[in-house]
Design a protein around this motif. Structure first.
Motif, short mmCIF file in Angstrom:
data_model
loop_
_atom_site.label_atom_id
_atom_site.label_comp_id
_atom_site.label_asym_id
_atom_site.label_seq_id
_atom_site.Cartn_x
_atom_site.Cartn_y
_atom_site.Cartn_z
N GLU A 255 -26.70 10.66 -46.35
CA GLU A 255 -26.87 9.20 -46.32
C GLU A 255 -25.68 8.61 -47.08
O GLU A 255 -25.51 8.84 -48.28
N PHE A 256 -24.84 7.85 -46.36
CA PHE A 256 -23.62 7.30 -46.94
C PHE A 256 -23.85 5.90 -47.48
O PHE A 256 -24.55 5.08 -46.88
N VAL A 257 -23.23 5.60 -48.58
CA VAL A 257 -23.27 4.27 -49.17
C VAL A 257 -22.04 3.48 -48.72
O VAL A 257 -21.03 4.05 -48.28
N ASN A 258 -22.12 2.16 -48.79
CA ASN A 258 -20.96 1.27 -48.68
C ASN A 258 -20.15 1.44 -47.39
O ASN A 258 -18.93 1.60 -47.42
N GLU A 259 -20.84 1.35 -46.26
CA GLU A 259 -20.12 1.30 -44.99
C GLU A 259 -19.75 -0.13 -44.62
O GLU A 259 -18.73 -0.37 -43.97
N TYR B 47 -26.67 3.81 -45.42
CA TYR B 47 -27.96 3.23 -45.79
C TYR B 47 -27.85 1.83 -46.38
O TYR B 47 -28.87 1.21 -46.70
N ASP B 48 -26.65 1.31 -46.53
CA ASP B 48 -26.50 -0.05 -47.03
C ASP B 48 -26.61 -1.05 -45.88
O ASP B 48 -26.34 -0.73 -44.73
N MET C 11 -15.04 3.11 -49.02
CA MET C 11 -16.12 3.33 -48.06
C MET C 11 -16.76 4.69 -48.35
O MET C 11 -16.06 5.70 -48.49
N GLY C 12 -18.07 4.72 -48.48
CA GLY C 12 -18.75 5.93 -48.93
C GLY C 12 -18.42 7.16 -48.11
O GLY C 12 -18.17 8.24 -48.65
N SER C 13 -18.42 7.03 -46.79
CA SER C 13 -18.15 8.19 -45.95
C SER C 13 -16.71 8.66 -46.05
O SER C 13 -16.43 9.86 -45.90
#
Length: 352
Positions: free
Chosen positions: A173-177, A134-135, A187-189
């Protein structure tokens, strides 16, 4: 000299035969990587049904919220990133979910992956993850990359709210991709996938929804890294299902399901991760932990002229086509969550 030439002929014949065999093997392997079940839809698209029309409107509203109100949202626009996370959390909550925040720290700031779950009724230890980051990248509002993917995850979660599946479903919803986190430990994921592996979780399928909203029927609008340009269409009017070699079965099951349920062009491939673009999203993080994962995408920089620019705005997105794709993914997820992973994809899925 003549004697030497005569003696070398059998060796030359063996070398020629070996070259033919090797070429055949390479050709067969290449064919196996790109050959997909079913046939990509060709022809005029049917009118949207009422459900798809509602989905089109909801996707537009979600993207508008993430982009028009929040603008750039990433580590350098941290307050906007937090606001995006809060919007997603409240949206999941309003859909009836209990939200989990997987939080971690980087440079004295807190970042959150946002997760909701539907526990499986028959094989709950087997997990299907549907995720998107989501970033946005710096200096871009990120309407297509990846407002479309984040909105798709949200709408798919809404579609499955209150339903039951054999396998456990997770919408994340992953952050920091985006850079500087891309393919780094922060990396969030990757943070998420590592924790899943450490907990011994059995993720049997991961779908990464990435940059999904730009389409064109014009010839020459679709580009590829070599040698994919030799076999795939030149018009960027399709949705792509992409995985690494180890995720080949998942690619084939997903695209077979999509083609059964949806009248929309689709292409798929299970390719070496070293080919540029194959690992350019959150599915890469799951590969690192040994999980099967695929990316569902409009191919991003290979098609979208506004990729990672300030012009990546909602007016560039074809929400009608995006709604068709997301509606198709709902059927794909239902198939993956209900059918045994190793069952033939031709089987008819059970009803909820």
């Amino acid at each position: 000299m003549l004697k030497i030439n005569l003696l070398s002929r059998p060796a030359l014949r063996r070398l020629t035969m070996l070259a033919i065999i090797l070429s055949a093997i390479v050709g067969w392997v290449w064919f196996a990587m790109i050959r997909m079940p079913g046939i990509s839809y060709r022809g005029q698209l049917p009118s949207l049904n009422q459900q798809e029309l509602k989905l089109q409107k909801a996707l537009r509203q979600d993207v508008q919220k993430l982009v028009s109100e929040l603008q750039e949202h990433n580590f350098s626009s941290y307050n906007n990133l937090v606001a995006a996370a809060n919007f997603l959390e409240s949206s999941f909550t309003n859909a009836g979910y209990k939200v989990k925040r997987q939080q971690y720290q980087f440079a004295n700031r807190k970042y959150d992956n946002i997760e909701v779950e539907i526990p499986g009724t028959k094989i709950p230890d087997e997990i299907v993850v549907i995720g998107a980051h989501y970033d946005s990248v710096q200096d871009s509002p990120g309407a297509n990359d990846n407002g479309t993917g984040a909105a798709a995850v949200l709408e798919l979660a809404r579609a499955f709210a209150g339903k039951k599946t054999d396998r456990t479903l997770r919408f994340v919803e992953f952050v920091n991709e985006e850079p500087p986190f891309f393919q780094t430990p922060d990396m969030g994921s990757l943070v998420y996938a590592k924790r899943s592996q450490k907990a011994g979780e059995k993720i049997v399928a991961m779908l990464s929804l990435e940059t999904m909203g730009y389409y064109s029927d014009k010839a020459g609008t679709q580009k590829y890294p070599f040698p994919l340009n030799l076999v795939y269409p030149s018009s960027g009017n399709f949705i792509a299902f992409i995985g690494n070699i180890k995720s080949g079965d998942l690619v084939r099951k997903a695209i077979a399901s999509f083609r059964r349920h949806v009248e929309f062009p689709s292409e798929g491939a299970a390719l070496p991760a070293q080919i540029p673009g194959v690992g350019w999203s959150d599915q890469w993080s799951f590969w690192q932990q040994g999980y099967p994962g695929i990316m569902v995408t409009d191919t991003a920089p290979y098609r979208y002229p506004y990729y990672h620019t300030a012009q990546d705005t909602p007016d560039k997105i074809d929400f009608e086509k995006l709604a068709r794709v997301v509606a198709g993914l709902e059927s794909v997820i239902a198939d993956l969550a209900i059918l045994e992973i190793d069952e033939p994809v031709e089987q008819t899925r059970a009803e909820f």
